[in-house]
Scaffold this motif. Structure first.
Motif, PDB file in Angstrom:
ATOM      1  N   HIS A   1     -65.727 -25.604  28.365  1.00 19.82           N
ATOM      2  CA  HIS A   1     -66.454 -24.452  27.809  1.00 19.82           C
ATOM      3  C   HIS A   1     -66.236 -23.183  28.631  1.00 19.82           C
ATOM      4  O   HIS A   1     -67.011 -22.236  28.510  1.00 19.82           O
ATOM      5  CB  HIS A   1     -67.944 -24.769  27.743  1.00 19.82           C
ATOM      6  N   ALA A   2     -65.189 -23.151  29.429  1.00 23.84           N
ATOM      7  CA  ALA A   2     -64.954 -22.027  30.337  1.00 23.84           C
ATOM      8  C   ALA A   2     -64.789 -20.706  29.594  1.00 23.84           C
ATOM      9  O   ALA A   2     -65.350 -19.692  30.000  1.00 23.84           O
ATOM     10  CB  ALA A   2     -63.731 -22.299  31.207  1.00 23.84           C
ATOM     11  N   ARG A   3     -64.046 -20.708  28.525  1.00 30.48           N
ATOM     12  CA  ARG A   3     -63.801 -19.461  27.802  1.00 30.48           C
ATOM     13  C   ARG A   3     -65.085 -18.936  27.144  1.00 30.48           C
ATOM     14  O   ARG A   3     -65.341 -17.738  27.125  1.00 30.48           O
ATOM     15  CB  ARG A   3     -62.701 -19.653  26.776  1.00 30.48           C
ATOM     16  N   ILE A   4     -65.895 -19.841  26.635  1.00 30.37           N
ATOM     17  CA  ILE A   4     -67.168 -19.429  26.026  1.00 30.37           C
ATOM     18  C   ILE A   4     -68.098 -18.858  27.089  1.00 30.37           C
ATOM     19  O   ILE A   4     -68.712 -17.805  26.896  1.00 30.37           O
ATOM     20  CB  ILE A   4     -67.836 -20.617  25.302  1.00 30.37           C
ATOM     21  N   ALA A   5     -68.207 -19.561  28.223  1.00 29.19           N
ATOM     22  CA  ALA A   5     -69.075 -19.092  29.308  1.00 29.19           C
ATOM     23  C   ALA A   5     -68.588 -17.755  29.848  1.00 29.19           C
ATOM     24  O   ALA A   5     -69.392 -16.854  30.109  1.00 29.19           O
ATOM     25  CB  ALA A   5     -69.135 -20.128  30.424  1.00 29.19           C
TER      26      ALA A   5
ATOM     27  N   GLY B   1     -69.517 -12.627  30.990  1.00 29.61           N
ATOM     28  CA  GLY B   1     -68.570 -11.655  31.533  1.00 29.61           C
ATOM     29  C   GLY B   1     -69.136 -10.257  31.679  1.00 29.61           C
ATOM     30  O   GLY B   1     -68.963  -9.612  32.715  1.00 29.61           O
ATOM     31  N   ALA B   2     -69.827  -9.769  30.669  1.00 30.02           N
ATOM     32  CA  ALA B   2     -70.385  -8.419  30.716  1.00 30.02           C
ATOM     33  C   ALA B   2     -71.445  -8.299  31.807  1.00 30.02           C
ATOM     34  O   ALA B   2     -71.485  -7.301  32.540  1.00 30.02           O
ATOM     35  CB  ALA B   2     -70.976  -8.044  29.367  1.00 30.02           C
ATOM     36  N   GLN B   3     -72.275  -9.322  31.933  1.00 31.31           N
ATOM     37  CA  GLN B   3     -73.300  -9.304  32.980  1.00 31.31           C
ATOM     38  C   GLN B   3     -72.667  -9.364  34.363  1.00 31.31           C
ATOM     39  O   GLN B   3     -73.108  -8.675  35.286  1.00 31.31           O
ATOM     40  CB  GLN B   3     -74.250 -10.483  32.803  1.00 31.31           C
ATOM     41  N   LEU B   4     -71.636 -10.171  34.498  1.00 29.50           N
ATOM     42  CA  LEU B   4     -70.938 -10.279  35.778  1.00 29.50           C
ATOM     43  C   LEU B   4     -70.262  -8.964  36.138  1.00 29.50           C
ATOM     44  O   LEU B   4     -70.305  -8.523  37.284  1.00 29.50           O
ATOM     45  CB  LEU B   4     -69.913 -11.412  35.709  1.00 29.50           C
ATOM     46  N   PHE B   5     -69.666  -8.312  35.161  1.00 31.04           N
ATOM     47  CA  PHE B   5     -69.025  -7.016  35.385  1.00 31.04           C
ATOM     48  C   PHE B   5     -70.056  -5.973  35.831  1.00 31.04           C
ATOM     49  O   PHE B   5     -69.830  -5.230  36.789  1.00 31.04           O
ATOM     50  CB  PHE B   5     -68.302  -6.548  34.120  1.00 31.04           C
ATOM     51  N   ASP B   6     -71.204  -5.923  35.159  1.00 36.69           N
ATOM     52  CA  ASP B   6     -72.265  -4.969  35.539  1.00 36.69           C
ATOM     53  C   ASP B   6     -72.786  -5.247  36.943  1.00 36.69           C
ATOM     54  O   ASP B   6     -73.015  -4.316  37.719  1.00 36.69           O
ATOM     55  CB  ASP B   6     -73.431  -5.030  34.548  1.00 36.69           C
ATOM     56  N   LEU B   7     -72.948  -6.521  37.265  1.00 37.34           N
ATOM     57  CA  LEU B   7     -73.419  -6.882  38.595  1.00 37.34           C
ATOM     58  C   LEU B   7     -72.409  -6.471  39.659  1.00 37.34           C
ATOM     59  O   LEU B   7     -72.780  -5.921  40.690  1.00 37.34           O
ATOM     60  CB  LEU B   7     -73.679  -8.382  38.672  1.00 37.34           C
TER      61      LEU B   7
ATOM     62  N   ASP C   1     -61.933 -12.669  36.915  1.00 35.00           N
ATOM     63  CA  ASP C   1     -60.842 -13.641  36.950  1.00 35.00           C
ATOM     64  C   ASP C   1     -61.167 -14.807  37.883  1.00 35.00           C
ATOM     65  O   ASP C   1     -60.864 -15.964  37.566  1.00 35.00           O
ATOM     66  CB  ASP C   1     -59.537 -12.967  37.385  1.00 35.00           C
ATOM     67  N   ILE C   2     -61.778 -14.517  39.010  1.00 34.00           N
ATOM     68  CA  ILE C   2     -62.169 -15.572  39.947  1.00 34.00           C
ATOM     69  C   ILE C   2     -63.198 -16.488  39.289  1.00 34.00           C
ATOM     70  O   ILE C   2     -63.109 -17.718  39.380  1.00 34.00           O
ATOM     71  CB  ILE C   2     -62.727 -14.967  41.251  1.00 34.00           C
ATOM     72  N   TYR C   3     -64.163 -15.904  38.607  1.00 34.21           N
ATOM     73  CA  TYR C   3     -65.196 -16.672  37.905  1.00 34.21           C
ATOM     74  C   TYR C   3     -64.567 -17.577  36.856  1.00 34.21           C
ATOM     75  O   TYR C   3     -64.868 -18.776  36.784  1.00 34.21           O
ATOM     76  CB  TYR C   3     -66.197 -15.693  37.279  1.00 34.21           C
ATOM     77  N   LYS C   4     -63.684 -17.020  36.044  1.00 35.18           N
ATOM     78  CA  LYS C   4     -63.049 -17.788  34.978  1.00 35.18           C
ATOM     79  C   LYS C   4     -62.168 -18.911  35.539  1.00 35.18           C
ATOM     80  O   LYS C   4     -62.197 -20.034  35.038  1.00 35.18           O
ATOM     81  CB  LYS C   4     -62.224 -16.856  34.085  1.00 35.18           C
TER      82      LYS C   4
END
Length: 75
Positions: free
Chosen positions: A19-23, A28-34, A4-7
């Motif tokens: 392009h925020a939603r696309i990015a 998102g999945a990579q950020l979650f794993d990290l 949420d902070i990233y978005k």
């Protein structure tokens, strides 16, 4: 939540807002794993640098561009 902070930050930035939603969906999945595994789970990059004849050289590279060696000279 890190996602949420990233978005939110993407939406605030005038360069990324469109392009925020696309990015966010792409990374998102990579950020979650990290976030789940921690930043320490990524190994450090190791470089071997040598100084010779007045320039630095990356020892692990096949081609190095030092004194009088440029991309133009390789063509």
């Amino acid at each position: 939540n890190i996602f949420d902070i990233y978005k939110e930050d993407l939406l605030k930035n005038p360069y990324t807002a469109e392009h925020a939603r696309i990015a966010a969906s792409h990374y998102g999945a990579q950020l979650f794993d990290l976030a789940k595994n921690g930043f320490d789970s990524i190994p450090d990059l190791v470089l071997s640098i040598d100084y010779q004849n007045g320039s630095l050289h990356d020892i692990g590279q096949k081609e190095n561009y030092g004194v009088k060696k440029t991309i133009e000279n390789k063509r």
